[in-house]
Design an enzyme around this catalytic site. Sequence first.
Site, PDB file in Angstrom:
ATOM      1  N   CYS A 109       0.964  -1.326   0.137  1.00 57.55           N
ATOM      2  CA  CYS A 109       0.309  -0.193   0.261  1.00 57.55           C
ATOM      3  C   CYS A 109       0.973   0.856  -0.382  1.00 57.55           C
ATOM      4  O   CYS A 109       1.246   1.543   1.145  1.00 57.55           O
ATOM      5  CB  CYS A 109      -0.452  -0.083   1.018  1.00 57.55           C
ATOM      6  SG  CYS A 109      -2.307   1.646   1.235  1.00 57.55           S
ATOM      7  N   CYS A 112      -0.501   3.996   2.525  1.00 58.77           N
ATOM      8  CA  CYS A 112      -0.106   3.787   3.938  1.00 58.77           C
ATOM      9  C   CYS A 112       0.175   2.950   4.349  1.00 58.77           C
ATOM     10  O   CYS A 112       1.313   2.054   4.508  1.00 58.77           O
ATOM     11  CB  CYS A 112      -1.200   4.715   4.365  1.00 58.77           C
ATOM     12  SG  CYS A 112      -3.334   4.202   4.114  1.00 58.77           S
ATOM     13  N   SER A 113      -1.171   2.374   4.551  1.00 55.87           N
ATOM     14  CA  SER A 113      -0.854   0.618   4.712  1.00 55.87           C
ATOM     15  C   SER A 113      -1.964   0.028   5.090  1.00 55.87           C
ATOM     16  O   SER A 113      -2.318  -1.183   5.874  1.00 55.87           O
ATOM     17  CB  SER A 113      -0.044   0.169   6.572  1.00 55.87           C
ATOM     18  OG  SER A 113      -0.797   1.123   7.044  1.00 55.87           O
ATOM     19  N   CYS A 114      -3.109  -0.103   3.849  1.00 57.29           N
ATOM     20  CA  CYS A 114      -4.309  -0.669   3.339  1.00 57.29           C
ATOM     21  C   CYS A 114      -3.716  -2.664   3.966  1.00 57.29           C
ATOM     22  O   CYS A 114      -2.821  -2.653   2.878  1.00 57.29           O
ATOM     23  CB  CYS A 114      -4.680  -0.428   2.501  1.00 57.29           C
ATOM     24  SG  CYS A 114      -5.667   0.887   2.101  1.00 57.29           S
TER      25      CYS A 114
END
Lengths: 206, 104
Positions: A109, A112-114
Site C-alpha cells: 500500500c 499508507c498501509s491498507c
Amino acid sequence: MPHDHDPDHPHALLPPDPALRVKALETILTEKGLIDPAALDEIIDTYEHKIGPQNGAKVVARMWSDPQFRAAMLDDPMPLLDDMGFYGRQGEHMVIVENTPEVHNVVVCTLCSCYPWPLLGIPPGWYKSDAYRSRVVREPRKVLAEFGVDLPEDKKVRVWDSTAEIRYLVVPERPSGTDGLSETELEALVSRDSMIGTALAKGLKA
Amino acid sequence: MSKPTPIFEAPWHAQLFALTVHLHEKGVFTWPDWTVDFGVTLADHRLSGDLNGGDDYFNAWLATLERVLQDNKMASGAAVEDMRSAWEQAYLSTPHGHPVKLPA
C-alpha cells in the site's frame, strides 16, 4: 534521561508521550460519551487473539485442494469469504491474485498501509515502512531478493497497490510433492509473508 | 506459520488502533477519508527521514487522529494537552505498583 526520584518511593513508570496523548483522547471522548472503552478492549482482543494469517492460510489451502472453490474465489470471493466468516473491517472488497509458474504477485500500500485485516490480521512493521512501500514498486525483484525470494528472470512480477476499498490476497504456488496432504496440513505451509508475496509457500523453490 | 511476534509493538499502538477503528465504526469518518488524511501525514513525516513502520508510523497515525478530532470539534488541542498533563501528573504522583487514576 536524568531521573532523581527517591528509590524507596518510586512513582509509577511514566509512559512515553504519545501513550499519554492517546490516553488523553480516550478520556476526553469517554467523558463526552462519544466512545465505549469496552469496545476498544474488544477490538484489541480480536486482533491480538482471534484474527490473523491463519485465516488467509485456510483460504489458500482450500483453493489448492478444491478446484471449484478456487474458480469461485478467483471469480467473486466475497460470498465465499462471508461464508467462511472472514468478512469484515478492511476486507469488504477482496481480490485474490494467484501466483503461477509465469507470474509472481506481491502486495503493497503506497498510500499508507491498507491490508486485508480479516484474512491476515494487522500488518507487520516492515509492510508499513517507507523502505518497503516505496521500493517494492520501483525495484520489486531486488526487494523480493532481500526477503530471500530470488525469482528467475523470465518470471513476471506484478505489484498490487492496495487502497482503502480494494485489498489483495496472494495465493502462493502449491509446493510439489504435497498431493497427499490434507487441507490442515497444507495450511501449515502458508505463511503470512507468502500471502503478501514476499515469501513462497514452505517447501517451494523460486 | 512465521515465528510469533507481538501483534502491536507497544500497548499504545494497540490503544490508538482500537480507538480509531471504533470512531470509524461510530461514523466519525469513513475509512477512505481516513486513509487519505493518514497518507498526507505519512508523506509530511517522511520529509524528515524514512519511517521505519514502528513508533514513527503510529506517531503519524496519532497526529492524524488528533487533527481529525480537532476538526470535528470532538477534542481541541488545548483539551488534549490539559488532559495529557493531568495523566502525566497522575503517573508521577502515584506510588509504583498502584493503579494510576486521574484525581476525581
